[in-house]
Design a protein around this motif. Structure first.
Motif, short mmCIF file in Angstrom:
data_model
loop_
_atom_site.label_atom_id
_atom_site.label_comp_id
_atom_site.label_asym_id
_atom_site.label_seq_id
_atom_site.Cartn_x
_atom_site.Cartn_y
_atom_site.Cartn_z
N UNK A 1 -149.56 36.75 38.14
CA UNK A 1 -149.42 35.30 38.32
C UNK A 1 -148.21 34.78 37.54
N UNK A 2 -147.54 33.81 38.12
CA UNK A 2 -146.37 33.19 37.48
C UNK A 2 -146.73 31.75 37.11
N UNK A 3 -146.39 31.35 35.90
CA UNK A 3 -146.64 29.97 35.49
C UNK A 3 -145.91 29.03 36.44
N UNK A 4 -146.56 27.96 36.89
CA UNK A 4 -145.95 27.06 37.88
C UNK A 4 -144.57 26.54 37.48
N UNK A 5 -144.38 26.26 36.20
CA UNK A 5 -143.07 25.75 35.76
C UNK A 5 -142.01 26.83 35.91
N UNK A 6 -142.35 28.05 35.50
CA UNK A 6 -141.40 29.17 35.62
C UNK A 6 -141.13 29.46 37.10
N UNK A 7 -142.18 29.42 37.91
CA UNK A 7 -142.02 29.67 39.34
C UNK A 7 -141.08 28.65 39.97
N UNK A 8 -141.28 27.38 39.65
CA UNK A 8 -140.42 26.34 40.21
C UNK A 8 -138.98 26.50 39.74
N UNK A 9 -138.79 26.79 38.47
CA UNK A 9 -137.45 26.99 37.93
C UNK A 9 -136.77 28.18 38.60
N UNK A 10 -137.54 29.25 38.80
CA UNK A 10 -136.98 30.45 39.44
C UNK A 10 -136.58 30.17 40.88
N UNK A 11 -137.41 29.43 41.61
CA UNK A 11 -137.09 29.10 42.99
C UNK A 11 -135.82 28.26 43.07
N UNK A 12 -135.68 27.32 42.13
CA UNK A 12 -134.46 26.50 42.11
C UNK A 12 -133.24 27.38 41.86
N UNK A 13 -133.37 28.31 40.92
CA UNK A 13 -132.26 29.22 40.62
C UNK A 13 -131.90 30.08 41.83
N UNK A 14 -132.92 30.58 42.53
CA UNK A 14 -132.68 31.38 43.73
C UNK A 14 -132.00 30.54 44.80
N UNK A 15 -132.44 29.30 44.95
CA UNK A 15 -131.83 28.40 45.93
C UNK A 15 -130.36 28.15 45.60
#
Length: 318
Positions: free
Chosen positions: A46-60
């Motif tokens: 599981x990924x912490x929601x904040x880390x997941x959102x930050x990672x998705x933004x970085x990937x975008x």
């Protein structure tokens, strides 16, 4: 590369915000975001929601950087193709040097921030993905070999592996399968487009497979890749990331995709001209739905498992 090298006259007014958004290829970006997010959700950690959102933004942002670098390098040929002539760098709304600056800045920012938010492996994969798309595919393969889409397709296949690495900090066999799914999907998807956009590519000298090998050979290769794709696409259903929902979805989708692809093996040019490439256009549209539903099924599977328990994991083959 300089602005003068492209001979693009910039008579348009100052670029607007939407021109810089278009520079990032938002459609391509959305595919990268979706497949990376699906793999992140399907991963066993599981990924912490904040880390997941930050990672998705970085990937975008990283995907957008790749798009900007692609438009910088390809501004000359994009300007001559009907499908791409209105892209910001090709139309002069944004100069190629501005596209280069945006691409380099966003590349550096996205990789550095992903390394901070997630882990070094995911940052490395993102950096390699940007390099592969901008340098290996755009600068080298695209104008030099009809295998440009086959080899270059790896750039679009890395996001699921990237999302998995964000969650787990590693590359697993499951993430390689998801990579393989997109990698094998890419040739029939893009060659279907190239078959009815052939004039554009021929005009600018890009050696797409239909131009170099001919339409009949291209169609047969599309069928071969579609056949190879089916077992790879179904295989995640037997993994810890898959399950009954994904497996059933993948079987139905691949049967449907093969039903559309197999008739292309015996298709003639006279038939193609008569129906204006209708089956090729149908396969191209279907391929988009095909890929979306595979990764949507992965996400549904993950949500289902969290709700009813991970019974399938105890029976997974890998």
């Amino acid at each position: 590369m300089t602005d003068a090298a492209y001979n693009i006259a910039r008579s348009a007014p100052e670029p607007e915000f939407r021109d810089y958004v278009a520079l990032l290829k938002p459609r391509v970006m959305s595919l990268s975001i979706f497949t990376a997010a699906a793999a992140m959700i399907a991963a066993p950690t599981a990924v912490h929601p904040v880390i997941a959102m930050a990672a998705i933004i970085c990937i975008a942002v990283g995907a957008g950087a790749s798009g900007a670098l692609n438009m910088w390098w390809d501004a000359d040929i994009d300007a001559q193709m009907a499908r791409t002539s209105q892209r910001p760098a090709a139309s002069g709304k944004v100069t190629p040097s501005e596209a280069l600056a945006v691409g380099l800045a966003l590349s550096l920012l996205s990789v550095m921030m992903l390394g901070l938010f997630a882990n070094p492996l995911s940052a490395f994969i993102l950096a390699f993905t940007i390099f592969f798309y901008a340098v290996v595919y755009t600068m080298w393969l695209k104008r030099s070999t009809p295998q440009n889409i086959v080899i270059g397709g790896a750039a679009g296949a890395f996001p699921p592996m990237l999302g998995w690495a964000v969650a787990t900090g590693e590359v697993s066999f499951v993430s390689v399968l998801l990579f393989g799914l997109i990698f094998l999907w890419t040739p029939p998807h893009f060659w279907a487009l190239a078959l009815f956009r052939n004039i554009d590519y021929e005009r600018v000298g890009v050696p797409m497979m239909p131009i170099v090998a001919g339409h009949r050979s291209t169609r047969r290769q599309m069928v071969i890749y579609s056949i190879l794709l089916a077992p790879v696409a179904i295989a995640p259903g037997f993994s810890t990331a898959g399950g009954y929902v994904y497996l059933a979805t993948a079987i139905v989708l691949n049967a449907w995709f093969l039903k559309l692809a197999l008739p292309l093996w015996t298709r003639t040019e006279a038939e193609a001209e008569a129906d204006r490439f209708a089956p090729e256009k149908a396969l191209f549209r279907a391929s988009i739905i095909y890929l979306f539903l595979h990764f949507a099924a992965l996400m549904v599977e993950a949500v289902t498992k969290s709700a009813i328990g991970d019974y399938w994991a105890a029976h997974a083959l890998f």
